[in-house]
Design a protein around this motif. Sequence first.
Motif, PDB file in Angstrom:
ATOM      1  N   ALA A   1       0.820  -1.218   0.000  1.00  0.00           N
ATOM      2  CA  ALA A   1       0.000   0.000   0.000  1.00  0.00           C
ATOM      3  C   ALA A   1       0.852   1.264   0.000  1.00  0.00           C
ATOM      4  N   SER A   2       1.941   1.275   0.753  1.00  0.00           N
ATOM      5  CA  SER A   2       2.817   2.445   0.794  1.00  0.00           C
ATOM      6  C   SER A   2       3.568   2.604  -0.524  1.00  0.00           C
ATOM      7  N   GLY A   3       4.052   1.482  -1.057  1.00  0.00           N
ATOM      8  CA  GLY A   3       4.758   1.528  -2.330  1.00  0.00           C
ATOM      9  C   GLY A   3       3.879   2.019  -3.466  1.00  0.00           C
ATOM     10  N   LYS A   4       2.590   1.708  -3.396  1.00  0.00           N
ATOM     11  CA  LYS A   4       1.653   2.179  -4.415  1.00  0.00           C
ATOM     12  C   LYS A   4       1.636   3.704  -4.479  1.00  0.00           C
ATOM     13  N   THR A   5       1.680   4.345  -3.333  1.00  0.00           N
ATOM     14  CA  THR A   5       1.704   5.811  -3.303  1.00  0.00           C
ATOM     15  C   THR A   5       2.986   6.349  -3.933  1.00  0.00           C
ATOM     16  N   VAL A   6       4.115   5.699  -3.630  1.00  0.00           N
ATOM     17  CA  VAL A   6       5.408   6.128  -4.178  1.00  0.00           C
ATOM     18  C   VAL A   6       5.403   6.043  -5.703  1.00  0.00           C
ATOM     19  N   TYR A   7       4.940   4.920  -6.231  1.00  0.00           N
ATOM     20  CA  TYR A   7       4.948   4.736  -7.679  1.00  0.00           C
ATOM     21  C   TYR A   7       3.920   5.645  -8.361  1.00  0.00           C
ATOM     22  N   THR A   8       2.741   5.769  -7.777  1.00  0.00           N
ATOM     23  CA  THR A   8       1.708   6.620  -8.371  1.00  0.00           C
ATOM     24  C   THR A   8       2.177   8.064  -8.444  1.00  0.00           C
ATOM     25  N   ARG A   9       2.874   8.512  -7.423  1.00  0.00           N
ATOM     26  CA  ARG A   9       3.431   9.871  -7.416  1.00  0.00           C
ATOM     27  C   ARG A   9       4.371  10.068  -8.598  1.00  0.00           C
ATOM     28  N   GLN A  10       5.234   9.086  -8.844  1.00  0.00           N
ATOM     29  CA  GLN A  10       6.172   9.182  -9.961  1.00  0.00           C
ATOM     30  C   GLN A  10       5.432   9.140 -11.301  1.00  0.00           C
ATOM     31  N   LEU A  11       4.440   8.265 -11.391  1.00  0.00           N
ATOM     32  CA  LEU A  11       3.670   8.149 -12.624  1.00  0.00           C
ATOM     33  C   LEU A  11       2.963   9.463 -12.951  1.00  0.00           C
ATOM     34  N   ILE A  12       2.388  10.102 -11.939  1.00  0.00           N
ATOM     35  CA  ILE A  12       1.720  11.392 -12.146  1.00  0.00           C
ATOM     36  C   ILE A  12       2.718  12.436 -12.644  1.00  0.00           C
ATOM     37  N   ARG A  13       3.897  12.482 -12.038  1.00  0.00           N
ATOM     38  CA  ARG A  13       4.921  13.432 -12.475  1.00  0.00           C
ATOM     39  C   ARG A  13       5.301  13.204 -13.933  1.00  0.00           C
ATOM     40  N   ASP A  14       5.430  11.950 -14.319  1.00  0.00           N
ATOM     41  CA  ASP A  14       5.812  11.637 -15.696  1.00  0.00           C
ATOM     42  C   ASP A  14       4.697  12.017 -16.678  1.00  0.00           C
ATOM     43  N   ILE A  15       3.459  11.796 -16.281  1.00  0.00           N
ATOM     44  CA  ILE A  15       2.336  12.180 -17.143  1.00  0.00           C
ATOM     45  C   ILE A  15       2.284  13.698 -17.298  1.00  0.00           C
ATOM     46  N   LYS A  16       2.456  14.401 -16.202  1.00  0.00           N
ATOM     47  CA  LYS A  16       2.450  15.863 -16.274  1.00  0.00           C
ATOM     48  C   LYS A  16       3.562  16.377 -17.187  1.00  0.00           C
ATOM     49  N   ALA A  17       4.725  15.762 -17.109  1.00  0.00           N
ATOM     50  CA  ALA A  17       5.830  16.177 -17.971  1.00  0.00           C
ATOM     51  C   ALA A  17       5.480  15.971 -19.441  1.00  0.00           C
ATOM     52  N   MET A  18       4.815  14.862 -19.749  1.00  0.00           N
ATOM     53  CA  MET A  18       4.412  14.597 -21.130  1.00  0.00           C
ATOM     54  C   MET A  18       3.366  15.609 -21.602  1.00  0.00           C
ATOM     55  N   LEU A  19       2.526  16.061 -20.683  1.00  0.00           N
ATOM     56  CA  LEU A  19       1.455  16.996 -21.026  1.00  0.00           C
ATOM     57  C   LEU A  19       1.910  18.454 -20.986  1.00  0.00           C
ATOM     58  N   GLY A  20       3.141  18.689 -20.526  1.00  0.00           N
ATOM     59  CA  GLY A  20       3.622  20.058 -20.376  1.00  0.00           C
ATOM     60  C   GLY A  20       2.981  20.766 -19.203  1.00  0.00           C
ATOM     61  N   ASP A  21       2.557  19.993 -18.223  1.00  0.00           N
ATOM     62  CA  ASP A  21       1.896  20.522 -17.030  1.00  0.00           C
ATOM     63  C   ASP A  21       2.958  20.748 -15.949  1.00  0.00           C
ATOM     64  N   SER A  22       3.177  22.012 -15.574  1.00  0.00           N
ATOM     65  CA  SER A  22       4.225  22.328 -14.596  1.00  0.00           C
ATOM     66  C   SER A  22       3.683  22.477 -13.179  1.00  0.00           C
ATOM     67  N   SER A  23       2.457  22.098 -12.956  1.00  0.00           N
ATOM     68  CA  SER A  23       1.881  22.231 -11.613  1.00  0.00           C
ATOM     69  C   SER A  23       2.567  21.272 -10.646  1.00  0.00           C
ATOM     70  N   PRO A  24       2.687  21.647  -9.359  1.00  0.00           N
ATOM     71  CA  PRO A  24       3.345  20.771  -8.386  1.00  0.00           C
ATOM     72  C   PRO A  24       2.521  19.515  -8.109  1.00  0.00           C
ATOM     73  N   THR A  25       3.207  18.450  -7.804  1.00  0.00           N
ATOM     74  CA  THR A  25       2.544  17.198  -7.421  1.00  0.00           C
ATOM     75  C   THR A  25       2.658  17.064  -5.913  1.00  0.00           C
ATOM     76  N   ASP A  26       1.645  17.574  -5.219  1.00  0.00           N
ATOM     77  CA  ASP A  26       1.686  17.627  -3.754  1.00  0.00           C
ATOM     78  C   ASP A  26       1.175  16.322  -3.150  1.00  0.00           C
ATOM     79  N   ILE A  27       2.067  15.363  -3.068  1.00  0.00           N
ATOM     80  CA  ILE A  27       1.738  14.067  -2.470  1.00  0.00           C
ATOM     81  C   ILE A  27       2.823  13.743  -1.454  1.00  0.00           C
ATOM     82  N   ASP A  28       2.463  13.612  -0.222  1.00  0.00           N
ATOM     83  CA  ASP A  28       3.429  13.261   0.823  1.00  0.00           C
ATOM     84  C   ASP A  28       3.790  11.790   0.711  1.00  0.00           C
TER      85      ASP A  28
END
Length: 476
Positions: free
Chosen positions: A301-328
């Motif tokens: 469950a904890s690892g899922k959060t770590v990977y999802t955070r990275q996946l979101i960052r990568d998607i945002k980079a592909m979309l040109g979205d510079s908004s912060p990914t605020d996930i603890d």
Amino acid sequence: MTMRQRKTVRNIVAVTIILLLLAPLSLLAWGFGLPCCYEETFLGELKDKCALLEEETEQPRIILVGGSAVAFGVDSALMEEQLPGYTVVNFGMYAALGTTVMLDLSQESLREGDIVILIPEQQEQTLSDYFDAAILWQGLDGAFDLLARLDSDRWGQLAGTFPAFAAQKLAWTVTGTGPEPEGVYTHASFNGYGDVASDLCVQNVMSGLYDENTPICFDSDAPTEEFIEAVNDYAAAAEEQGATVWYHFCPMNALAVEEGADVDGWTETLQARLNIPLAGDPNDCILEAEWFYDTNFHLNASGKTVYTRQLIRDIKAMLGDSSPTDIDLPEQPQAASAALTEGDDSDADCFLYESDGETVTVTGLSETGRSRASLTVPTQWEGLPVTAIAASAFAGETGLTELVIQENITAIGDLAFDGCTALERIVVENDDPSACRVGQQLLDGTDANVYVSADALSDYRTNYFWSVYGVRIQGE
């Protein structure tokens, strides 16, 4: 030949022809007409995931396609919070179904504006056109209209495994039995997005923190030409439907990555062969072992959060979205520790062992063990719990006819019985098949069958780890 004899022969021939004609019809009736028997299993989720793709949404979708690494590795609700312009669909299921089968099943459901992210496990099987027809029938049970979505090249293998599938359904229907799985590997573990949302995935439960049966390799033989062609064809068709396809790496247990792997070189070669972009850096997807659960690709469950955070960052980079990914990031969980259990340790001197100071792995037979035909793997050795059987541990032991594996064993290495020509019985005493991990080559090199309690038989035959050996698992 007398008249009576000729008449008898004609009657036998007539009855034989009728039976030969009726047999296929009976199999079709059993397989397609009897109620679904796999509804509660992990594979019972497949038709629900296909139905998710048909639901209308007010906004474009991010569709995650792959195996169980996607099912266990993504928090879709968290993705939607960080990517509010999209609806997320988790279309990750089970590696044995085949990556290209998942492409087949999702193709016609794509729509204008969809982003499909292909996330296969990093292993030869999933980076090929491999699929397990017997496993696929279990996933299709109760939704046979999905057969029309599959490439016709698969029909031959499906036809070959259909009789066993139909006969099993009849047996379970007649006896009133069938799979009643418990734990993580059930249909009930999935949420409405298609994520495995079970709270049972708390910490790493693998002996040695990784599964030696599934090393993570960056080998030049993978992906195959058939895989590359299938992905590129899928991407071309998706483009015609107004959808976009990207490739992303799955979560990978750092301890399982082969030493000296040229991750960057392999990735460059992959990108040169694919007609779709790679999102993110594979090195960011190689995570510490403590973030995983029970395989080298399944996150806790904890690892899922770590990977999802990275996946979101990568998607945002592909979309040109510079908004912060605020996930603890969560605190890294401690690995589960093995406890001593009581059992039959009378054959302890018959085995060879290796220890990491906390647990013990069986690596072979001692001279005493080679003089015995039937043996029981002990629960402990020198005060430490015995938790695993190493790969090729009993290879070539031609005197062994029966091996009893008690509830303490949580992993059995591939080719453990290779060359055991006299071996007839592998008795597994644990009634919970998910408690003991096995790979794809457990029974290679032996004609032995696996024996479990009659009450656990259907669970073993439909279990995530054991189902590939279904025809060789017997109840007693």
